[in-house]
Scaffold this motif. Structure first.
Motif, PDB file in Angstrom:
ATOM      1  N   ALA A  57      16.732   8.535  -3.080  1.00 50.36           N
ATOM      2  CA  ALA A  57      17.636   8.050  -4.128  1.00 50.36           C
ATOM      3  C   ALA A  57      17.505   6.533  -4.251  1.00 50.36           C
ATOM      4  O   ALA A  57      17.242   5.839  -3.258  1.00 50.36           O
ATOM      5  CB  ALA A  57      19.076   8.418  -3.778  1.00 50.36           C
ATOM      6  N   PRO A  58      17.708   5.984  -5.455  1.00 44.04           N
ATOM      7  CA  PRO A  58      17.659   4.525  -5.616  1.00 44.04           C
ATOM      8  C   PRO A  58      18.720   3.862  -4.728  1.00 44.04           C
ATOM      9  O   PRO A  58      19.845   4.360  -4.606  1.00 44.04           O
ATOM     10  CB  PRO A  58      17.993   4.318  -7.094  1.00 44.04           C
ATOM     11  N   ILE A  59      18.323   2.758  -4.100  1.00 40.76           N
ATOM     12  CA  ILE A  59      19.241   2.055  -3.196  1.00 40.76           C
ATOM     13  C   ILE A  59      18.823   0.599  -3.072  1.00 40.76           C
ATOM     14  O   ILE A  59      17.644   0.267  -3.194  1.00 40.76           O
ATOM     15  CB  ILE A  59      19.251   2.734  -1.796  1.00 40.76           C
ATOM     16  N   ILE A  60      19.816  -0.245  -2.839  1.00 33.67           N
ATOM     17  CA  ILE A  60      19.590  -1.635  -2.435  1.00 33.67           C
ATOM     18  C   ILE A  60      20.447  -1.847  -1.200  1.00 33.67           C
ATOM     19  O   ILE A  60      21.634  -1.504  -1.208  1.00 33.67           O
ATOM     20  CB  ILE A  60      19.976  -2.641  -3.530  1.00 33.67           C
ATOM     21  N   SER A  61      19.854  -2.364  -0.129  1.00 33.36           N
ATOM     22  CA  SER A  61      20.586  -2.539   1.119  1.00 33.36           C
ATOM     23  C   SER A  61      20.138  -3.816   1.816  1.00 33.36           C
ATOM     24  O   SER A  61      18.974  -4.199   1.745  1.00 33.36           O
ATOM     25  CB  SER A  61      20.332  -1.345   2.044  1.00 33.36           C
ATOM     26  N   SER A  62      21.085  -4.460   2.502  1.00 32.98           N
ATOM     27  CA  SER A  62      20.720  -5.602   3.335  1.00 32.98           C
ATOM     28  C   SER A  62      20.196  -5.076   4.668  1.00 32.98           C
ATOM     29  O   SER A  62      20.511  -3.961   5.091  1.00 32.98           O
ATOM     30  CB  SER A  62      21.921  -6.520   3.544  1.00 32.98           C
ATOM     31  N   PHE A 115      16.286  -7.743   2.724  1.00 34.23           N
ATOM     32  CA  PHE A 115      16.811  -6.743   1.800  1.00 34.23           C
ATOM     33  C   PHE A 115      15.746  -5.685   1.537  1.00 34.23           C
ATOM     34  O   PHE A 115      14.563  -5.968   1.602  1.00 34.23           O
ATOM     35  CB  PHE A 115      17.190  -7.390   0.459  1.00 34.23           C
ATOM     36  N   VAL A 116      16.191  -4.481   1.198  1.00 32.48           N
ATOM     37  CA  VAL A 116      15.283  -3.414   0.779  1.00 32.48           C
ATOM     38  C   VAL A 116      15.793  -2.853  -0.543  1.00 32.48           C
ATOM     39  O   VAL A 116      17.004  -2.729  -0.750  1.00 32.48           O
ATOM     40  CB  VAL A 116      15.162  -2.290   1.838  1.00 32.48           C
ATOM     41  N   GLU A 117      14.862  -2.556  -1.440  1.00 34.09           N
ATOM     42  CA  GLU A 117      15.184  -1.883  -2.693  1.00 34.09           C
ATOM     43  C   GLU A 117      14.257  -0.680  -2.825  1.00 34.09           C
ATOM     44  O   GLU A 117      13.052  -0.789  -2.616  1.00 34.09           O
ATOM     45  CB  GLU A 117      14.986  -2.812  -3.887  1.00 34.09           C
ATOM     46  N   VAL A 118      14.838   0.468  -3.173  1.00 29.85           N
ATOM     47  CA  VAL A 118      14.065   1.687  -3.397  1.00 29.85           C
ATOM     48  C   VAL A 118      14.341   2.149  -4.823  1.00 29.85           C
ATOM     49  O   VAL A 118      15.502   2.276  -5.219  1.00 29.85           O
ATOM     50  CB  VAL A 118      14.466   2.817  -2.419  1.00 29.85           C
ATOM     51  N   GLY A 175       0.809  -1.200   0.000  1.00 31.87           N
ATOM     52  CA  GLY A 175       0.000   0.000   0.000  1.00 31.87           C
ATOM     53  C   GLY A 175       0.847   1.255   0.000  1.00 31.87           C
ATOM     54  O   GLY A 175       2.079   1.204  -0.064  1.00 31.87           O
ATOM     55  N   MET A 176       0.166   2.389   0.078  1.00 31.47           N
ATOM     56  CA  MET A 176       0.830   3.689   0.069  1.00 31.47           C
ATOM     57  C   MET A 176       1.178   4.107   1.499  1.00 31.47           C
ATOM     58  O   MET A 176       0.392   3.913   2.420  1.00 31.47           O
ATOM     59  CB  MET A 176      -0.071   4.740  -0.581  1.00 31.47           C
ATOM     60  N   VAL A 177       2.382   4.674   1.653  1.00 30.43           N
ATOM     61  CA  VAL A 177       2.853   5.122   2.961  1.00 30.43           C
ATOM     62  C   VAL A 177       3.513   6.497   2.843  1.00 30.43           C
ATOM     63  O   VAL A 177       3.894   6.928   1.749  1.00 30.43           O
ATOM     64  CB  VAL A 177       3.846   4.116   3.590  1.00 30.43           C
ATOM     65  N   ASN A 178       3.672   7.152   3.993  1.00 28.31           N
ATOM     66  CA  ASN A 178       4.368   8.443   4.056  1.00 28.31           C
ATOM     67  C   ASN A 178       5.870   8.265   4.225  1.00 28.31           C
ATOM     68  O   ASN A 178       6.654   9.037   3.697  1.00 28.31           O
ATOM     69  CB  ASN A 178       3.837   9.276   5.219  1.00 28.31           C
ATOM     70  N   SER A 179       6.260   7.241   5.008  1.00 23.70           N
ATOM     71  CA  SER A 179       7.676   7.001   5.278  1.00 23.70           C
ATOM     72  C   SER A 179       7.889   5.562   5.728  1.00 23.70           C
ATOM     73  O   SER A 179       6.951   4.898   6.169  1.00 23.70           O
ATOM     74  CB  SER A 179       8.201   7.959   6.352  1.00 23.70           C
ATOM     75  N   VAL A 180       9.143   5.117   5.616  1.00 20.88           N
ATOM     76  CA  VAL A 180       9.527   3.770   6.048  1.00 20.88           C
ATOM     77  C   VAL A 180      10.864   3.894   6.772  1.00 20.88           C
ATOM     78  O   VAL A 180      11.784   4.567   6.290  1.00 20.88           O
ATOM     79  CB  VAL A 180       9.706   2.810   4.844  1.00 20.88           C
ATOM     80  N   MET A 181      10.994   3.249   7.929  1.00 25.57           N
ATOM     81  CA  MET A 181      12.257   3.186   8.666  1.00 25.57           C
ATOM     82  C   MET A 181      12.682   1.726   8.694  1.00 25.57           C
ATOM     83  O   MET A 181      11.888   0.850   9.066  1.00 25.57           O
ATOM     84  CB  MET A 181      12.079   3.710  10.093  1.00 25.57           C
ATOM     85  N   VAL A 182      13.932   1.460   8.267  1.00 28.96           N
ATOM     86  CA  VAL A 182      14.413   0.083   8.190  1.00 28.96           C
ATOM     87  C   VAL A 182      15.730  -0.073   8.954  1.00 28.96           C
ATOM     88  O   VAL A 182      16.512   0.867   9.047  1.00 28.96           O
ATOM     89  CB  VAL A 182      14.604  -0.377   6.719  1.00 28.96           C
ATOM     90  N   PRO A 183      15.985  -1.291   9.494  1.00 21.47           N
ATOM     91  CA  PRO A 183      17.234  -1.549  10.219  1.00 21.47           C
ATOM     92  C   PRO A 183      18.338  -2.016   9.268  1.00 21.47           C
ATOM     93  O   PRO A 183      18.554  -3.209   9.072  1.00 21.47           O
ATOM     94  CB  PRO A 183      16.833  -2.655  11.213  1.00 21.47           C
ATOM     95  N   GLY A 184      19.008  -1.079   8.628  1.00 17.71           N
ATOM     96  CA  GLY A 184      20.106  -1.426   7.724  1.00 17.71           C
ATOM     97  C   GLY A 184      21.275  -2.029   8.481  1.00 17.71           C
ATOM     98  O   GLY A 184      21.420  -1.813   9.689  1.00 17.71           O
TER      99      GLY A 184
END
Length: 81
Positions: A38-43, A66-69, A17-26
């Motif tokens: 910016a485009p990113i891929i992170s574990s 993993f996260v991809e933006v 769904g649509m969100v305002n923000s996401v916080m992830v534990p990189g």
């Protein structure tokens, strides 16, 4: 709201769904993803993913993944506890 978020675990789609923000534990520390990131891929390391919809703040405890933006689309492939 400008981000489309999709959280996928091996079992099912946990959220889409649509969100305002996401916080992830990189693996090098937590970071926040906002509109036009910016485009990113992170574990991801074990921790909590937090995402804010127009209705409320949500959280999901993960064991890693993993996260991809890319172009305001955030894709999380995660393993849950």
């Amino acid at each position: 709201m400008g981000l489309k978020l999709k959280i996928i675990s091996p079992e099912k789609i946990e959220f889409e769904g649509m969100v305002n923000s996401v916080m992830v534990p990189g693996t090098k520390g937590c970071f926040q993803i906002l509109n036009d990131h910016a485009p990113i891929i992170s574990s991801l390391q074990p921790g909590v993913v937090e995402y804010v919809t127009s209705e409320r703040k949500n959280s999901l405890t993960i064991m890693g993944g993993f996260v991809e933006v890319q172009k305001n689309v955030v894709s999380l492939c995660v393993e849950l506890e």
